[in-house]
Design a protein around this motif. Structure first.
Motif, mmCIF file in Angstrom:
data_model
loop_
_atom_site.group_PDB
_atom_site.id
_atom_site.type_symbol
_atom_site.label_atom_id
_atom_site.label_comp_id
_atom_site.label_asym_id
_atom_site.label_seq_id
_atom_site.Cartn_x
_atom_site.Cartn_y
_atom_site.Cartn_z
ATOM 1 N N LYS A 63 -0.106 11.198 -12.751
ATOM 2 C CA LYS A 63 0.020 9.774 -13.084
ATOM 3 C C LYS A 63 1.204 9.460 -14.004
ATOM 4 C CE LYS A 63 -4.810 8.614 -12.425
ATOM 5 N NZ LYS A 63 -4.760 7.820 -11.242
ATOM 6 N N GLU A 64 1.736 10.437 -14.699
ATOM 7 C CA GLU A 64 2.771 10.171 -15.699
ATOM 8 C C GLU A 64 4.118 9.710 -15.119
ATOM 9 O OE1 GLU A 64 1.117 13.257 -15.635
ATOM 10 O OE2 GLU A 64 -0.412 12.466 -16.973
ATOM 11 N N PRO A 65 4.586 10.305 -14.031
ATOM 12 C CA PRO A 65 5.919 9.900 -13.569
ATOM 13 C C PRO A 65 5.953 8.456 -13.082
ATOM 14 C CG PRO A 65 5.233 11.935 -12.501
ATOM 15 C CD PRO A 65 4.052 11.393 -13.236
ATOM 16 N N THR A 66 7.070 7.814 -13.308
ATOM 17 C CA THR A 66 7.314 6.498 -12.720
ATOM 18 C C THR A 66 7.508 6.691 -11.223
ATOM 19 O OG1 THR A 66 8.365 5.706 -14.728
ATOM 20 C CG2 THR A 66 8.942 4.561 -12.689
ATOM 21 N N MET A 67 6.955 5.799 -10.435
ATOM 22 C CA MET A 67 7.136 5.859 -8.990
ATOM 23 C C MET A 67 8.080 4.738 -8.572
ATOM 24 S SD MET A 67 4.391 5.876 -5.839
ATOM 25 C CE MET A 67 3.874 7.566 -6.143
ATOM 26 N N VAL A 68 9.162 5.118 -7.918
ATOM 27 C CA VAL A 68 10.132 4.167 -7.399
ATOM 28 C C VAL A 68 10.084 4.266 -5.877
ATOM 29 C CG1 VAL A 68 12.576 3.548 -7.261
ATOM 30 C CG2 VAL A 68 11.625 4.407 -9.415
ATOM 31 N N ILE A 69 9.832 3.131 -5.231
ATOM 32 C CA ILE A 69 9.808 3.091 -3.771
ATOM 33 C C ILE A 69 10.936 2.180 -3.311
ATOM 34 C CG2 ILE A 69 8.502 2.423 -1.724
ATOM 35 C CD1 ILE A 69 5.945 3.112 -3.201
ATOM 36 N N VAL A 70 11.826 2.741 -2.496
ATOM 37 C CA VAL A 70 12.971 1.998 -1.975
ATOM 38 C C VAL A 70 12.700 1.671 -0.513
ATOM 39 C CG1 VAL A 70 15.452 2.095 -1.532
ATOM 40 C CG2 VAL A 70 14.513 3.196 -3.563
ATOM 41 N N ASN A 71 12.901 0.406 -0.142
ATOM 42 C CA ASN A 71 12.683 -0.057 1.236
ATOM 43 C C ASN A 71 11.300 0.313 1.731
ATOM 44 O OD1 ASN A 71 15.226 -1.124 1.306
ATOM 45 N ND2 ASN A 71 16.113 0.496 2.532
ATOM 46 N N GLY A 72 10.315 0.035 0.916
ATOM 47 C CA GLY A 72 8.957 0.432 1.252
ATOM 48 C C GLY A 72 8.190 -0.547 2.099
ATOM 49 N N ALA A 73 8.772 -1.674 2.435
ATOM 50 C CA ALA A 73 8.078 -2.693 3.226
ATOM 51 C C ALA A 73 6.722 -3.031 2.608
ATOM 52 C CB ALA A 73 7.935 -2.261 4.680
ATOM 53 N N LEU A 74 6.691 -3.132 1.293
ATOM 54 C CA LEU A 74 5.432 -3.396 0.600
ATOM 55 C C LEU A 74 4.875 -4.772 0.941
ATOM 56 C CD1 LEU A 74 6.047 -1.788 -2.905
ATOM 57 C CD2 LEU A 74 4.851 -0.855 -0.939
ATOM 58 N N ASP A 75 5.727 -5.708 1.341
ATOM 59 C CA ASP A 75 5.227 -7.018 1.773
ATOM 60 C C ASP A 75 4.295 -6.865 2.970
ATOM 61 O OD1 ASP A 75 6.565 -8.335 -0.186
ATOM 62 O OD2 ASP A 75 8.065 -9.236 1.113
ATOM 63 N N LYS A 76 4.652 -5.961 3.875
ATOM 64 C CA LYS A 76 3.791 -5.716 5.041
ATOM 65 C C LYS A 76 2.453 -5.144 4.587
ATOM 66 C CE LYS A 76 6.899 -4.658 8.872
ATOM 67 N NZ LYS A 76 7.317 -3.556 9.747
ATOM 68 N N VAL A 77 2.511 -4.170 3.701
ATOM 69 C CA VAL A 77 1.293 -3.506 3.239
ATOM 70 C C VAL A 77 0.410 -4.486 2.481
ATOM 71 C CG1 VAL A 77 0.387 -1.683 1.742
ATOM 72 C CG2 VAL A 77 2.389 -1.251 3.149
ATOM 73 N N ARG A 78 1.002 -5.208 1.516
ATOM 74 C CA ARG A 78 0.211 -6.107 0.674
ATOM 75 C C ARG A 78 -0.172 -7.390 1.389
ATOM 76 N NH1 ARG A 78 3.511 -5.380 -4.980
ATOM 77 N NH2 ARG A 78 5.268 -5.951 -3.678
ATOM 78 N N GLY A 79 0.566 -7.752 2.417
ATOM 79 C CA GLY A 79 0.348 -9.037 3.082
ATOM 80 C C GLY A 79 -0.590 -9.002 4.270
ATOM 81 N N GLY A 80 -1.183 -7.872 4.579
ATOM 82 C CA GLY A 80 -2.153 -7.815 5.660
ATOM 83 C C GLY A 80 -1.574 -7.563 7.041
ATOM 84 N N PHE A 81 -0.328 -7.113 7.123
ATOM 85 C CA PHE A 81 0.298 -6.823 8.413
ATOM 86 C C PHE A 81 -0.485 -5.758 9.176
ATOM 87 C CE2 PHE A 81 3.321 -4.503 11.096
ATOM 88 C CZ PHE A 81 3.919 -5.532 11.791
ATOM 89 N N TYR A 82 -1.055 -4.805 8.431
ATOM 90 C CA TYR A 82 -1.859 -3.734 9.023
ATOM 91 C C TYR A 82 -3.331 -4.080 8.844
ATOM 92 C CZ TYR A 82 2.552 -1.270 9.044
ATOM 93 O OH TYR A 82 3.852 -0.924 9.272
ATOM 94 N N PRO A 83 -4.039 -4.481 9.898
ATOM 95 C CA PRO A 83 -5.440 -4.902 9.772
ATOM 96 C C PRO A 83 -6.336 -3.779 9.243
ATOM 97 C CG PRO A 83 -4.568 -5.381 11.968
ATOM 98 C CD PRO A 83 -3.547 -4.560 11.265
ATOM 99 N N ALA A 84 -7.197 -4.125 8.295
ATOM 100 C CA ALA A 84 -8.089 -3.147 7.672
ATOM 101 C C ALA A 84 -9.008 -2.480 8.697
ATOM 102 C CB ALA A 84 -8.910 -3.813 6.577
ATOM 103 N N VAL A 85 -9.363 -3.191 9.742
ATOM 104 C CA VAL A 85 -10.257 -2.625 10.741
ATOM 105 C C VAL A 85 -9.612 -1.427 11.452
ATOM 106 C CG1 VAL A 85 -9.594 -4.185 12.620
ATOM 107 C CG2 VAL A 85 -11.882 -3.190 12.590
ATOM 108 N N PHE A 86 -8.290 -1.447 11.598
ATOM 109 C CA PHE A 86 -7.582 -0.347 12.254
ATOM 110 C C PHE A 86 -7.008 0.658 11.252
ATOM 111 C CE2 PHE A 86 -6.909 -3.902 15.353
ATOM 112 C CZ PHE A 86 -7.791 -3.429 16.300
ATOM 113 N N PHE A 87 -6.769 0.212 10.021
ATOM 114 C CA PHE A 87 -6.149 1.052 9.000
ATOM 115 C C PHE A 87 -6.975 1.024 7.709
ATOM 116 C CE2 PHE A 87 -2.818 -0.655 11.749
ATOM 117 C CZ PHE A 87 -2.187 0.509 12.167
ATOM 118 N N PRO A 88 -8.222 1.497 7.753
ATOM 119 C CA PRO A 88 -9.095 1.374 6.581
ATOM 120 C C PRO A 88 -8.603 2.143 5.352
ATOM 121 C CG PRO A 88 -10.123 2.748 8.265
ATOM 122 C CD PRO A 88 -8.896 2.150 8.880
#
Length: 173
Positions: A63-88
């Motif tokens: 947990k200690e290291p800082t995590m840097v994600i470049v071009n992670g498409a986090l909007d897709k992940v956080r915005g529901g692009f991947y339906p929970a029913v298929f990607f639980p």
């Protein structure tokens, strides 16, 4: 085989994260381990969705290291692009992990309803909605003027951003 590859690989051991393991430097505790920074480039975007799940696993291991994600498409992940029913498994990571991320650099193009612009931010500055005002140049070719139409403390939604760009476009006619 790396410890991380063994952990993420589960009962099979090797997650195949590092390709040809014979070219790797050995991990020496106290010298080059534990990690001081997790630097991940484009997890899950164009690759397996499990990459995003593995980011959380990495964080839980150390947990200690800082995590840097470049071009992670986090909007897709956080915005529901991947339906929970298929990607639980991915859906389970969103509230407990990805919604805690802070964007330090964000630049996203918008083109919808015949308006063009950008949503832009450099941490810790506010969010900016930038409209592309295209007008004829001196020689007849298009000339683009970039106009900041809104400065906001919180990231606007897609529809709010398009609405601000449309308002700027209509007020310029």
């Amino acid at each position: 085989m790396s410890g991380l590859s063994q952990i993420l690989g589960g009962k099979d051991g090797d997650a195949g994260l590092l390709g040809d393991k014979s070219v790797l430097d050995p991990i020496v505790p106290g010298e080059n381990s534990p990690a001081k920074l997790w630097f991940l480039i484009q997890p899950g975007n164009g690759g397996p969705v499990e990459d995003w799940v593995n980011c959380e696993k990495m964080h839980n291991i150390q947990k200690e290291p800082t995590m840097v994600i470049v071009n992670g498409a986090l909007d897709k992940v956080r915005g529901g692009f991947y339906p929970a029913v298929f990607f639980p498994k991915l859906a389970a990571t969103i509230d407990r992990f990805y919604n805690k991320f802070e964007s330090i650099f964000y630049l996203k193009p918008f083109s919808d309803k015949n308006v063009y612009g950008w949503l832009y931010r450099v941490y810790p500055e506010p969010w900016q909605v930038v409209w592309e005002n295209v007008k004829p140049g001196k020689d007849g070719s298009p000339e683009v003027e970039y106009v900041v139409v809104a400065t906001l403390d919180k990231k606007p939604s897609y529809s709010d951003t398009i609405g601000m760009l449309m308002k700027a476009s209509q007020s310029n006619k």
